[in-house]
Design a protein around this motif. Structure first.
Motif, PDB file in Angstrom:
ATOM      1  N   LYS A 147       1.226  -1.460   0.216  1.00 38.36           N
ATOM      2  CA  LYS A 147       0.035  -0.040  -0.060  1.00 38.36           C
ATOM      3  C   LYS A 147       0.598   1.280  -0.287  1.00 38.36           C
TER       4      LYS A 147
ATOM      5  N   GLY B 171       2.468   1.712  -3.224  1.00 34.32           N
ATOM      6  CA  GLY B 171       1.315   2.366  -4.051  1.00 34.32           C
ATOM      7  C   GLY B 171       1.139   4.328  -3.836  1.00 34.32           C
TER       8      GLY B 171
ATOM      9  N   LEU C  59       4.826   5.231  -5.496  1.00 33.14           N
ATOM     10  CA  LEU C  59       4.393   5.463  -6.574  1.00 33.14           C
ATOM     11  C   LEU C  59       4.177   6.812  -6.967  1.00 33.14           C
TER      12      LEU C  59
END
Length: 425
Positions: free
Chosen positions: A144, A147, A150
């Motif tokens: 998580k 993500g 990113l």
């Protein structure tokens, strides 16, 4: 006679000052009261706590070494330049190449750092009995965070490298503003959008304890329409709370460990401390002092990085505006950040000490405060030396906090007596 009367009047004037200097309760022994609490953590439990915390000193050093090795490998192997070329082939607009590179870089470094992350974030925590998650659940949380990284890194790389291209000489100053801007946005959005990705937040049940927290918040003009409880016990045994967010995202939250493991006075003491951070604007001060630190690091990068890039052309990095040079910038920044540990620790510790004093005044629960200090010493060294505390502690030590609480008790609670401290499990 006049001399005698004058002396008597002088003595009468000095008596209140002397009494105030000695504290409002001269019969209360601060040293003995402090020692009574410190003695709650003894034997194997204290040895375990000391070992865990002292190991963290080495983690600071080894973390910097690991970072230099990982980032250095990307540079020396030419992988960073290859990632840039891959990003450039897929992106038509040059200005967006840093974003694409940032995504690829984040994925690659996540994998390269994963063994270190597993050891520091899971294995070591489990060894010391602080981890509540299975490895699978821990890894899901890391994915998580990947993500989120990113998205954030794509935006951050775009912004930073746009500044470097546009302002060749002064990018380090403007780049600092960009970093602080990202941190501010993170503080604003984190409580609402990020934290709920990792934990469930529910309203604290109605009752005397909630009423006490609401009353404390209202006395400090802190919005208290919602008080949330996070289910952090599924991840860790640590107790925590916060008054987080900025502007419309401000909210009061505490974790279920604090609610379930401690007494009402302990909860009030913690919440008073967290309210102190809000009232004293510690978020703003931290952004300011950390901004100065980032400014110094960016200035150093602007002087060191171009010389190293010119000296080692085989890395494939063209110049400092080339995103392929990001590993070099991060390697240097990692070393400088490790060297700046005393500065970072002092800035945070100063804010924490201010919040401690505020919390004692707000909650008026010095014994609850002292008990919390003992609980936090499950993973923080309780009685460090003064130099050790200065260099490595980003919070006041348990001994410092307990002494502060007992001194506050003596000065502000006339007739206070020494308690025989115990800790409810």
């Amino acid at each position: 006679m006049r001399k005698v009367m004058g002396a008597a009047l002088l003595a009468a004037a000095l008596v209140p000052a002397i009494a105030q200097a000695q504290g409002s309760n001269p019969g209360f022994d601060v040293d003995a009261a402090t020692r009574a609490y410190l003695d709650l953590l003894q034997g194997p439990a204290r040895a375990k706590s000391d070992a865990y915390f002292e190991g963290g000193y080495w983690l600071t050093l080894w973390g910097a070494v690991v970072a230099v090795l990982v980032y250095g490998a990307l540079l020396v192997s030419g992988w960073s330049a290859r990632l840039r070329d891959l990003a450039a082939r897929r992106i038509k607009r040059t200005r967006l190449v840093p974003a694409s590179y940032g995504v690829l870089f984040t994925l690659v470094t996540f994998v390269l750092f994963l063994p270190w992350s597993i050891y520091t974030g899971f294995v070591r925590e489990a060894q010391y009995g602080l981890m509540s998650q299975t490895f699978g659940a821990w890894l899901i949380d890391q994915l998580k965070m990947l993500g989120i990284s990113l998205v954030v890194n794509a935006l951050l790389f775009t912004a930073i490298y746009a500044v470097i291209r546009r302002f060749r000489r002064g990018w380090w100053a403007i780049g600092t503003g960009v970093v602080i801007g990202f941190l501010t946005i993170g503080l604003l959005l984190g409580p609402v959008f990020i934290e709920p990705m990792f934990n469930e937040y529910t309203e604290m049940p109605a009752g005397p304890l909630r009423d006490r927290i609401v009353a404390m918040a209202e006395a400090q003009q802190i919005p208290a329409d919602h008080i949330y409880v996070a289910d952090e016990s599924r991840q860790s045994k640590r107790i925590s709370a916060n008054v987080a967010g900025l502007g419309p995202t401000i909210r009061i939250a505490l974790n279920d460990n604090l609610l379930n493991r401690t007494s009402p006075d302990e909860v009030a003491a913690v919440m008073g401390h967290e309210m102190g951070h809000y009232v004293l604007n510690h978020i703003g001060w931290l952004l300011f002092w950390f901004g100065l630190g980032v400014l110094v690091i960016f200035l150093a990068l602007s002087r060191i990085a171009p010389r190293l890039i010119a000296r080692y052309p085989r890395s494939g990095v063209r110049d400092v505006s080339d995103p392929a040079g990001a590993p070099l910038l991060l390697a240097i920044a990692s070393l400088l950040a490790a060297l700046a540990t005393p500065y970072i620790s002092t800035v945070i510790r100063w804010n924490e000490s201010e919040a401690d004093r505020f919390g004692l005044d707000a909650a008026r629960a010095p014994d609850g405060f002292a008990k919390v200090a003992i609980r936090l010493s499950e993973y923080r060294k309780l009685e460090p030396g003064p130099i050790e505390e200065f260099l490595f502690f980003d919070h006041p030590s348990g001994a410092t906090r307990i002494r502060m609480a007992m001194q506050w008790k003596k000065d502000n609670m006339p007739g206070a007596t020494m308690a025989k401290p115990t800790l409810a499990q």
